[in-house]
Design a protein around this motif. Structure first.
Motif, PDB file in Angstrom:
ATOM      1  N   VAL A  71      53.230   3.333   1.921  1.00  0.00           N
ATOM      2  CA  VAL A  71      52.708   4.364   1.026  1.00  0.00           C
ATOM      3  C   VAL A  71      53.100   5.747   1.533  1.00  0.00           C
ATOM      4  O   VAL A  71      53.500   6.626   0.764  1.00  0.00           O
ATOM      5  CB  VAL A  71      51.176   4.259   0.904  1.00  0.00           C
ATOM      6  N   ARG A  83      56.681   6.550   0.682  1.00  0.00           N
ATOM      7  CA  ARG A  83      56.877   6.782  -0.745  1.00  0.00           C
ATOM      8  C   ARG A  83      56.340   8.151  -1.153  1.00  0.00           C
ATOM      9  O   ARG A  83      56.978   8.868  -1.922  1.00  0.00           O
ATOM     10  CB  ARG A  83      56.221   5.673  -1.563  1.00  0.00           C
ATOM     11  N   SER A 105      58.563  11.402  -2.523  1.00  0.00           N
ATOM     12  CA  SER A 105      58.237  12.076  -3.781  1.00  0.00           C
ATOM     13  C   SER A 105      57.983  13.568  -3.565  1.00  0.00           C
ATOM     14  O   SER A 105      58.394  14.404  -4.376  1.00  0.00           O
ATOM     15  CB  SER A 105      57.009  11.427  -4.427  1.00  0.00           C
ATOM     16  N   ASP A 155      49.264   4.405 -12.549  1.00  0.00           N
ATOM     17  CA  ASP A 155      50.509   4.352 -11.798  1.00  0.00           C
ATOM     18  C   ASP A 155      50.268   4.699 -10.336  1.00  0.00           C
ATOM     19  O   ASP A 155      50.787   4.046  -9.417  1.00  0.00           O
ATOM     20  CB  ASP A 155      51.514   5.320 -12.423  1.00  0.00           C
ATOM     21  N   VAL A 156      49.443   5.735 -10.098  1.00  0.00           N
ATOM     22  CA  VAL A 156      49.119   6.145  -8.730  1.00  0.00           C
ATOM     23  C   VAL A 156      48.270   5.092  -8.028  1.00  0.00           C
ATOM     24  O   VAL A 156      48.492   4.774  -6.857  1.00  0.00           O
ATOM     25  CB  VAL A 156      48.385   7.505  -8.742  1.00  0.00           C
ATOM     26  N   TYR A 177      48.189   1.856  -8.463  1.00  0.00           N
ATOM     27  CA  TYR A 177      48.983   0.690  -8.094  1.00  0.00           C
ATOM     28  C   TYR A 177      49.820   0.933  -6.836  1.00  0.00           C
ATOM     29  O   TYR A 177      50.219  -0.022  -6.170  1.00  0.00           O
ATOM     30  CB  TYR A 177      49.891   0.267  -9.251  1.00  0.00           C
ATOM     31  N   LEU A 178      50.085   2.195  -6.516  1.00  0.00           N
ATOM     32  CA  LEU A 178      50.840   2.499  -5.301  1.00  0.00           C
ATOM     33  C   LEU A 178      50.095   2.011  -4.064  1.00  0.00           C
ATOM     34  O   LEU A 178      50.717   1.639  -3.064  1.00  0.00           O
ATOM     35  CB  LEU A 178      51.074   4.011  -5.211  1.00  0.00           C
ATOM     36  N   HIS A 219      52.665  -2.289  -3.139  1.00  0.00           N
ATOM     37  CA  HIS A 219      52.956  -0.904  -3.525  1.00  0.00           C
ATOM     38  C   HIS A 219      53.924  -0.809  -4.703  1.00  0.00           C
ATOM     39  O   HIS A 219      54.674   0.163  -4.814  1.00  0.00           O
ATOM     40  CB  HIS A 219      53.514  -0.111  -2.338  1.00  0.00           C
ATOM     41  N   GLN A 220      53.892  -1.805  -5.590  1.00  0.00           N
ATOM     42  CA  GLN A 220      54.735  -1.755  -6.786  1.00  0.00           C
ATOM     43  C   GLN A 220      53.969  -1.008  -7.866  1.00  0.00           C
ATOM     44  O   GLN A 220      53.049  -1.531  -8.476  1.00  0.00           O
ATOM     45  CB  GLN A 220      55.113  -3.162  -7.261  1.00  0.00           C
ATOM     46  N   THR A 221      54.354   0.242  -8.122  1.00  0.00           N
ATOM     47  CA  THR A 221      53.667   1.069  -9.097  1.00  0.00           C
ATOM     48  C   THR A 221      53.935   0.561 -10.512  1.00  0.00           C
ATOM     49  O   THR A 221      54.751  -0.333 -10.717  1.00  0.00           O
ATOM     50  CB  THR A 221      54.141   2.525  -8.993  1.00  0.00           C
ATOM     51  N   ASP A 274      57.444   0.957 -11.385  1.00  0.00           N
ATOM     52  CA  ASP A 274      58.229  -0.103 -10.748  1.00  0.00           C
ATOM     53  C   ASP A 274      58.121  -1.398 -11.549  1.00  0.00           C
ATOM     54  O   ASP A 274      59.110  -2.103 -11.767  1.00  0.00           O
ATOM     55  CB  ASP A 274      57.748  -0.355  -9.324  1.00  0.00           C
TER      56      ASP A 274
END
Length: 206
Positions: free
Chosen positions: A62, A65, A69, A182-183, A185-186, A191-193, A196
């Motif tokens: 995390v 990633r 970003s 989306d956040v 699911y990170l 950690h597949q958003t 993703d």
């Protein structure tokens, strides 16, 4: 009736081997492992397949990633600052007044746009070539296809993962919930958003 049972009667019954199959062993068979894995999540199985086929892969953390970003965000801000500087320079040279500022016919507006779109264009080229944005290159991660493990190209990495999913997050009312999910699911599992999942990608360590 129960008094007639002996210790031998209480022993576990061994499975009888069927023709064409080997006798079961004390450990869990491959088929048994697969059966149990059916109760796991779909994403866990996808990650297991990806990592099993590519032993050198590991799912990006995390922290990596988020760092990637943030670096891409800084890169975009540099582009916008460059565009703003170009806009001011055009205004200074052309003498455009404030009432014209921001109009499509305003040369300062287009000067700003030129600077602002430089980072997205560079990142689109980098993703198409290596599956990495500038930020991902700096932190050492890469976007890969969940089925093949190969770095994504322009269609999967930019059109599906960024552009089309960005349309979903921009929808009235539900867009904010899509972005929040989306956040969330990170921080779950591998950690597949959501973006993703939609594009069928993973972010792994390069």
């Amino acid at each position: 009736m129960f008094d007639e049972l002996t210790d031998g009667d209480l022993q576990p019954v061994r499975a009888v081997p069927q023709p064409g199959r080997s006798a079961p062993t004390g450990g869990m068979s491959a088929a048994g492992g697969k059966l149990l894995n059916q109760y796991g999540s779909t994403t866990d199985r996808s990650a297991a397949v990806l990592l099993g086929a590519n032993p050198n892969f590991s799912i990006a953390s995390v922290g990596k990633r988020i760092s990637g970003s943030l670096l891409d965000g800084v890169f975009s801000m540099v582009g916008m600052a460059l565009g703003f500087g170009l806009m001011l320079a055009v205004y200074a040279v052309s003498g455009v007044d404030e009432e014209q500022a921001g109009e499509f016919s305003d040369p300062g507006f287009w000067a700003f746009m030129v600077g602002a779109i430089i980072p997205p264009i560079i990142n689109a080229v980098l993703v198409s070539m290596s599956g990495q944005t500038l930020g991902k290159k700096l932190v050492g991660t890469v976007i890969v296809n969940e089925a093949t493990g190969a770095p994504v190209g322009f269609t999967q990495g930019i059109l599906q993962r960024t552009f089309v999913f960005g349309i979903f997050t921009g929808l009235p009312l539900i867009g904010i919930f899509v972005a929040l999910a989306d956040v969330v699911y990170l921080f779950i599992g591998d950690h597949q958003t959501l973006h993703d999942k939609y594009a069928k990608t993973y972010v792994v360590n390069a």
